[in-house]
Design an enzyme around this catalytic site. Structure first.
Site, short mmCIF file in Angstrom:
data_model
loop_
_atom_site.label_atom_id
_atom_site.label_comp_id
_atom_site.label_asym_id
_atom_site.label_seq_id
_atom_site.Cartn_x
_atom_site.Cartn_y
_atom_site.Cartn_z
N HIS A 25 0.84 -1.19 0.00
CA HIS A 25 0.00 0.00 0.00
C HIS A 25 0.88 1.25 0.00
O HIS A 25 1.56 1.54 0.98
CB HIS A 25 -0.95 -0.01 1.20
CG HIS A 25 -1.98 -1.08 1.13
ND1 HIS A 25 -1.71 -2.40 1.42
CD2 HIS A 25 -3.29 -1.06 0.78
CE1 HIS A 25 -2.81 -3.12 1.26
NE2 HIS A 25 -3.78 -2.33 0.87
N HIS A 32 -6.13 -5.10 -6.13
CA HIS A 32 -6.08 -6.35 -5.37
C HIS A 32 -7.43 -6.66 -4.74
O HIS A 32 -8.36 -5.86 -4.77
CB HIS A 32 -4.98 -6.29 -4.30
CG HIS A 32 -5.18 -5.22 -3.28
ND1 HIS A 32 -4.83 -3.90 -3.49
CD2 HIS A 32 -5.69 -5.25 -2.02
CE1 HIS A 32 -5.12 -3.18 -2.43
NE2 HIS A 32 -5.65 -3.97 -1.51
N GLU A 87 -9.90 -8.69 14.52
CA GLU A 87 -10.00 -7.25 14.73
C GLU A 87 -10.93 -6.88 15.89
O GLU A 87 -10.68 -5.92 16.61
CB GLU A 87 -10.51 -6.54 13.47
CG GLU A 87 -9.51 -6.49 12.34
CD GLU A 87 -9.92 -5.53 11.24
OE1 GLU A 87 -10.90 -4.77 11.44
OE2 GLU A 87 -9.27 -5.53 10.19
N TYR A 109 -13.44 -0.05 -5.84
CA TYR A 109 -13.19 1.38 -5.68
C TYR A 109 -11.70 1.67 -5.72
O TYR A 109 -10.86 0.77 -5.57
CB TYR A 109 -13.78 1.90 -4.36
CG TYR A 109 -12.94 1.55 -3.15
CD1 TYR A 109 -12.07 2.47 -2.59
CD2 TYR A 109 -13.00 0.27 -2.60
CE1 TYR A 109 -11.27 2.13 -1.50
CE2 TYR A 109 -12.22 -0.07 -1.51
CZ TYR A 109 -11.35 0.86 -0.97
OH TYR A 109 -10.55 0.53 0.10
N GLU A 119 -5.65 3.23 -2.15
CA GLU A 119 -6.33 1.94 -2.03
C GLU A 119 -7.00 1.68 -3.37
O GLU A 119 -7.64 2.56 -3.94
CB GLU A 119 -7.40 1.98 -0.92
CG GLU A 119 -6.87 1.69 0.46
CD GLU A 119 -6.51 0.23 0.69
OE1 GLU A 119 -6.36 -0.53 -0.30
OE2 GLU A 119 -6.36 -0.16 1.86
N GLU A 121 -9.13 -1.53 -4.83
CA GLU A 121 -9.59 -2.85 -4.43
C GLU A 121 -10.87 -3.29 -5.15
O GLU A 121 -11.78 -2.49 -5.38
CB GLU A 121 -9.88 -2.86 -2.92
CG GLU A 121 -8.68 -2.56 -2.07
CD GLU A 121 -8.99 -2.55 -0.58
OE1 GLU A 121 -8.05 -2.79 0.20
OE2 GLU A 121 -10.14 -2.31 -0.20
#
Length: 197
Positions: A25, A32, A87, A109, A119, A121
């Protein structure tokens, strides 16, 4: 623990390789595979989280319940349950019984953070249904805060600058579907070729 890898995609959303998540990143982040999910309790409340301040990408923003990256060969449902436990500390017994529903399986997006980090993805979105009173124990390395919000408050977050860009884009598609307890199952057929359910 081994090095966490992300699945790299071509323009047809087919897997073309892997790369270490920790170094992938940056200003030229490759396209990805990822996911987002919204945990919804039996009262219709949504678990909304604030990303940890030490996160490499978009630290401190408010967003959906959880997002992450399916590992190589890992199915979407399994990746979602893994990250919810890692998380947010949601107990495994609750997660294994939780219905997981694809709601925006075609979502993708690209967003650029203030520091230039990108980002990019293919990011299917799912709903995870849990009982009211489900315990949440956030991992402080990943999550600064986790709160149960009404759907109306979730809608209000869209207009606030502290919300994540992917949250705003997802809510543009989710809001017309109505409250999350009624979101329809969009099926698994629209998932990318690189990802199984």
């Amino acid at each position: 623990m081994g090095v966490e890898e992300i699945v790299l995609l071509n323009a047809a959303d087919e897997a073309v390789g892997t790369a270490p998540k920790a170094t992938s990143h940056h200003r030229d982040t490759p396209y990805h595979l990822a996911f987002s999910c919204y945990v919804v309790d039996t009262e219709g409340r949504v678990l909304i989280t604030r990303r940890a301040l030490g996160k490499r990408t978009f630290p401190g923003v408010w967003t959906g319940s959880c997002c992450g990256h399916p590992g190589p060969g890992e199915g979407l449902r399994e990746a979602i349950l893994r990250r919810l436990q890692d998380e947010l500390g949601i107990p495994d017994a609750i997660l294994r019984a939780a219905p997981v529903t694809p709601v925006l399986p075609g979502f993708q997006y690209r967003a650029v953070a203030d520091d230039g980090t990108v980002e990019h993805e293919r990011c299917p979105v799912a709903r995870v249904a849990v009982p009211s009173g489900t315990p949440v124990r956030p991992n402080p390395e990943e999550v600064e805060a986790a709160e149960w919000w009404t759907w109306e408050r979730c809608l209000d977050l869209v207009d606030r600058p502290e919300s994540s860009p992917w949250y705003r884009l997802q809510l543009a598609e989710l809001a017309p579907l109505g409250p999350p307890s009624g979101w329809p199952d969009a099926g698994t057929a629209p998932l990318p070729p690189a990802l199984t359910w």
